[in-house]
Design a protein around this motif. Structure first.
Motif, PDB file in Angstrom:
ATOM      1  N   ALA A  56       0.836  -1.206   0.000  1.00  0.00           N
ATOM      2  CA  ALA A  56       0.000   0.000   0.000  1.00  0.00           C
ATOM      3  C   ALA A  56       0.868   1.253   0.000  1.00  0.00           C
ATOM      4  O   ALA A  56       0.588   2.223  -0.700  1.00  0.00           O
ATOM      5  N   ASP A  57       1.931   1.216   0.806  1.00  0.00           N
ATOM      6  CA  ASP A  57       2.833   2.371   0.858  1.00  0.00           C
ATOM      7  C   ASP A  57       3.380   2.666  -0.529  1.00  0.00           C
ATOM      8  O   ASP A  57       3.536   3.818  -0.925  1.00  0.00           O
ATOM      9  N   ASN A  58       3.686   1.604  -1.256  1.00  0.00           N
ATOM     10  CA  ASN A  58       4.240   1.779  -2.598  1.00  0.00           C
ATOM     11  C   ASN A  58       3.211   2.322  -3.580  1.00  0.00           C
ATOM     12  O   ASN A  58       3.532   3.129  -4.446  1.00  0.00           O
ATOM     13  N   VAL A  59       1.971   1.863  -3.441  1.00  0.00           N
ATOM     14  CA  VAL A  59       0.919   2.345  -4.340  1.00  0.00           C
ATOM     15  C   VAL A  59       0.752   3.856  -4.197  1.00  0.00           C
ATOM     16  O   VAL A  59       0.541   4.566  -5.172  1.00  0.00           O
TER      17      VAL A  59
ATOM     18  N   LEU B  60      -2.302   9.884   1.112  1.00  0.00           N
ATOM     19  CA  LEU B  60      -3.582  10.405   1.602  1.00  0.00           C
ATOM     20  C   LEU B  60      -3.407  10.840   3.055  1.00  0.00           C
ATOM     21  O   LEU B  60      -2.685  10.206   3.808  1.00  0.00           O
ATOM     22  N   PHE B  61      -4.105  11.914   3.405  1.00  0.00           N
ATOM     23  CA  PHE B  61      -3.999  12.416   4.766  1.00  0.00           C
ATOM     24  C   PHE B  61      -5.284  12.168   5.529  1.00  0.00           C
ATOM     25  O   PHE B  61      -6.352  12.008   4.938  1.00  0.00           O
TER      26      PHE B  61
ATOM     27  N   ALA C 184      -4.471   3.566   7.291  1.00  0.00           N
ATOM     28  CA  ALA C 184      -5.527   2.552   7.173  1.00  0.00           C
ATOM     29  C   ALA C 184      -6.293   2.731   5.866  1.00  0.00           C
ATOM     30  O   ALA C 184      -6.588   1.771   5.156  1.00  0.00           O
ATOM     31  N   GLU C 185      -6.621   3.989   5.539  1.00  0.00           N
ATOM     32  CA  GLU C 185      -7.380   4.255   4.320  1.00  0.00           C
ATOM     33  C   GLU C 185      -6.556   3.888   3.087  1.00  0.00           C
ATOM     34  O   GLU C 185      -7.078   3.319   2.120  1.00  0.00           O
ATOM     35  N   MET C 186      -5.257   4.189   3.114  1.00  0.00           N
ATOM     36  CA  MET C 186      -4.403   3.839   1.967  1.00  0.00           C
ATOM     37  C   MET C 186      -4.327   2.326   1.813  1.00  0.00           C
ATOM     38  O   MET C 186      -4.390   1.809   0.701  1.00  0.00           O
ATOM     39  N   ARG C 187      -4.215   1.623   2.959  1.00  0.00           N
ATOM     40  CA  ARG C 187      -4.189   0.159   2.891  1.00  0.00           C
ATOM     41  C   ARG C 187      -5.490  -0.378   2.314  1.00  0.00           C
ATOM     42  O   ARG C 187      -5.502  -1.291   1.495  1.00  0.00           O
TER      43      ARG C 187
ATOM     44  N   HIS D 283       1.114  -5.968   5.061  1.00  0.00           N
ATOM     45  CA  HIS D 283       2.129  -5.528   6.021  1.00  0.00           C
ATOM     46  C   HIS D 283       3.529  -5.968   5.615  1.00  0.00           C
ATOM     47  O   HIS D 283       4.516  -5.395   6.061  1.00  0.00           O
ATOM     48  N   ALA D 284       3.615  -7.016   4.782  1.00  0.00           N
ATOM     49  CA  ALA D 284       4.937  -7.494   4.383  1.00  0.00           C
ATOM     50  C   ALA D 284       5.613  -6.451   3.501  1.00  0.00           C
ATOM     51  O   ALA D 284       4.956  -5.803   2.689  1.00  0.00           O
TER      52      ALA D 284
END
Lengths: 255, 353
Positions: A97-100, A106-107, A121-124, A142-143
């Motif tokens: 998700a972080d990579n996407v 998003l804030f 959480a929303e980005m995930r 999470h990985a």
């Protein structure tokens, strides 16, 4: 049907090497267009020109019929043109998700957003939605990406681009490093992206793969487009012939 | 670690409580996985090491080691290191490196004393002006490092090795190599006073750590720090201004040394020109012990706090145990090598998975 992306007579020279000598290209909405050619035919140069990485020496680029200058990859992205390069450009220590959301974080709402606090959480959630709706097998949010398989990494990179590409998506050899099963999944993903109405451009060496997934095929040779085919009307022999020039000049006819 | 799914093999009964139970079981599994993830990190291991060190010294000499005065002593010695380690954590997560912090500390130390003397008098004003000046020159040196690294493309190791020598030399030039021993009384009082039994100096370190820890883990600035360190090309392609981000981090590193210089000045009521040549080793050791990767992309602020406390506590405990404190350097060195080795093992197994 008019092309979403059209290139006319693109030229690009590196020193003594004429990488593109009047190359034309077009891609249509909702179609997978394969761009094929032998090594040195100018595929990568053309992709770089069309995704804003390098500026052409001459020629014209049209987006939805409008002549456009792509100043930078960021500019291309703002116009809805995304590229997945072979190196994927993922941050291996961060999660899918972080990579996407790299560079498009998003804030949280309200004052926390003004403090630039991330809504992880929303980005995930949104990333997982994209992964699921695109039929990928990326599940562990999470990985770190480094722990994913090659196919999953490719899926993350493609989904990331798809989330923002509303016009054109370039995929540079997306299956080059993948096994049979993962290749299959990525090709399914490519079809699904096109069904969303994006013009997908697939750069590939693998002719069977191209014939399987592409609606249209454009062949590049010595820096120029030499042939256009409908995917269902052609064969590996014909494509290889066009790529090597055998078809034009009948040089390599063997018994 | 990735336990597969949480759904229990249920038959095709579709009554509500069953589904609710499944959801609850799922949530339980997720919580357990989150806990497992947290437990399998360097800060947790290193907290174990720190705990062992504490227990060992308590067994050796409980009355002296666990006394309030001694714990205050440990935290007071750790404070300036911690301030610099906070900035070093950012820099190392972004794959940067600053070897010059000890020298910048001394330079800022000298400037602070000089400015406070020049403003003259006592009270808050000269102290604050000196503090601002110190943080300013610290940030200035940091910016210089950052410009050399990002614009001139001199490797960080060489740039900051250069400023390590140059900045200390400049500080010596200003003072002719002699410490300045006159500082405002209000600064000395600030160094000696405490709030809730904790020295103001330690409070400053705590506030800096908490604030920058939150920024690192919660905000976009922190997230970009990780991305720059994990894959600089990915950061560039995503439109992150990598050079500007690194410049900010180098400036932060210098500013943190400026603040640490202020804390040292308050603590010793004198500049300490010759006392900081090994600071950078302690700081980087602490940060790495805390689990921050030497190669960037990975690290925690909590780990840094624990990592910094390990060499400091060892030093303190060995003195109390009447062991030559040189053993601290020996022990810390080997703990560092072992910690990095274990971390490498873990990463390699992850990449093979």
């Amino acid at each position: 049907m008019s092309a979403v992306l059209e290139a006319r007579d693109i030229t690009k020279r590196y020193g003594h090497v004429q990488a593109l000598s009047g190359a034309c290209f077009e891609a249509h909405k909702g179609e997978v267009t394969a761009l094929i050619g032998d090594n040195g035919a100018g595929k990568s140069t053309l992709v770089k020109v069309l995704s804003g990485v390098i500026a052409p020496d001459g020629g014209e680029i049209l987006l939805d019929g409008e002549p456009t200058r792509l100043d930078s990859p960021q500019h291309a992205k703002r116009l809805g043109v995304e590229t997945v390069f072979q190196d994927l450009a993922l941050a291996p220590d961060l999660g899918p998700a972080d990579n996407v959301f790299v560079g498009r974080e998003l804030f949280k709402p309200g004052w926390r957003g003004r403090l630039r606090i991330l809504d992880k959480a929303e980005m995930r959630r949104q990333a997982l939605d994209a992964f699921v709706s695109m039929g990928t097998d990326v599940k562990d949010m999470h990985a770190p990406v480094a722990a994913l398989s090659g196919g999953q990494r490719q899926s993350v990179a493609i989904c990331r681009s798809v989330m923002w590409a509303d016009r054109v998506l370039f995929l540079d050899e997306p299956t080059a490093a993948l096994g049979v099963r993962q290749t299959r999944n990525v090709l399914k993903l490519v079809r699904r992206v096109a069904e969303r109405g994006v013009a997908v451009i697939l750069i590939s060496h693998n002719m069977t793969e191209v014939l399987e997934v592409a609606d249209r095929i454009e062949v590049l040779r010595l820096g120029q487009r030499v042939a256009q085919y409908r995917g269902k009307d052609t064969s590996v022999e014909e494509l290889v012939g066009a790529m090597t020039g055998a078809l034009d000049f009948h040089e390599e006819v063997r018994p | 670690m990735s336990a597969s799914g949480g759904a229990t093999p249920t038959a095709q009964r579709s009554d509500q409580p069953e589904a609710e139970q499944d959801a609850r079981a799922q949530a339980r599994v997720e919580r357990r996985q989150a806990l497992a993830r947290t437990l399998n990190t360097s800060p947790v291991y290193m907290f174990g090491v720190l705990l062992c060190i504490f227990v060992a010294f308590t067994v050796v000499n409980a009355t002296a080691f666990t006394s309030v005065a001694n714990v205050q002593n440990i935290t007071l010695s750790a404070a300036p290191y911690l301030v610099m380690a906070v900035a070093t954590t950012y820099l190392m997560i972004a794959s940067g490196l600053d070897l010059s912090i000890g020298s910048v500390l001394v330079f800022a130390n000298v400037i602070e004393a000089k400015v406070m003397g020049a403003v003259g008098g006592d009270g808050t004003a000269p102290v604050l002006i000196g503090l601002v000046a110190g943080i300013g020159v610290g940030a200035g040196w940091g910016l210089f490092n950052g410009i050399c690294v990002t614009k001139l493309r001199v490797p960080a190791l060489i740039t900051t090795l250069g400023t390590l020598g140059a900045v200390l030399g400049a500080a010596d030039l200003i003072t002719a190599g002699n410490d300045i021993r006159t500082v405002p009384m209000s600064l000395v009082n600030f160094g000696a006073d405490s709030f809730l039994g904790v020295s103001y100096i330690v409070w400053v370190a705590i506030v800096v750590t908490v604030v920058f820890g939150l920024i690192l883990h919660l905000t976009r600035f922190g997230r970009h720090t990780y991305i720059v360190g994990s894959n600089i090309e990915a950061a560039r392609r995503a439109g992150i201004n990598v050079d500007r981000h690194l410049l900010k981090l180098y400036a932060l590193s210098g500013a943190s040394a400026g603040l640490a210089g202020f804390l040292a000045l308050a603590q010793f009521a004198s500049t300490t020109i010759s006392g900081h040549s090994t600071d950078v080793i302690t700081v980087i050791t602490g940060v790495v012990l805390g689990g921050t990767s030497l190669f960037g992309g990975y690290g925690w602020m909590v780990g840094t706090v624990i990592g910094i406390l390990i060499p400091i506590t060892l030093n303190n405990g060995l003195i109390i145990a009447n062991v030559q404190p040189f053993w601290q350097q020996v022990a810390t060195g080997f703990i560092l090598i072992a910690a990095v080795y274990l971390d490498q093992l873990k990463r390699r197994s992850r990449e093979r998975a």
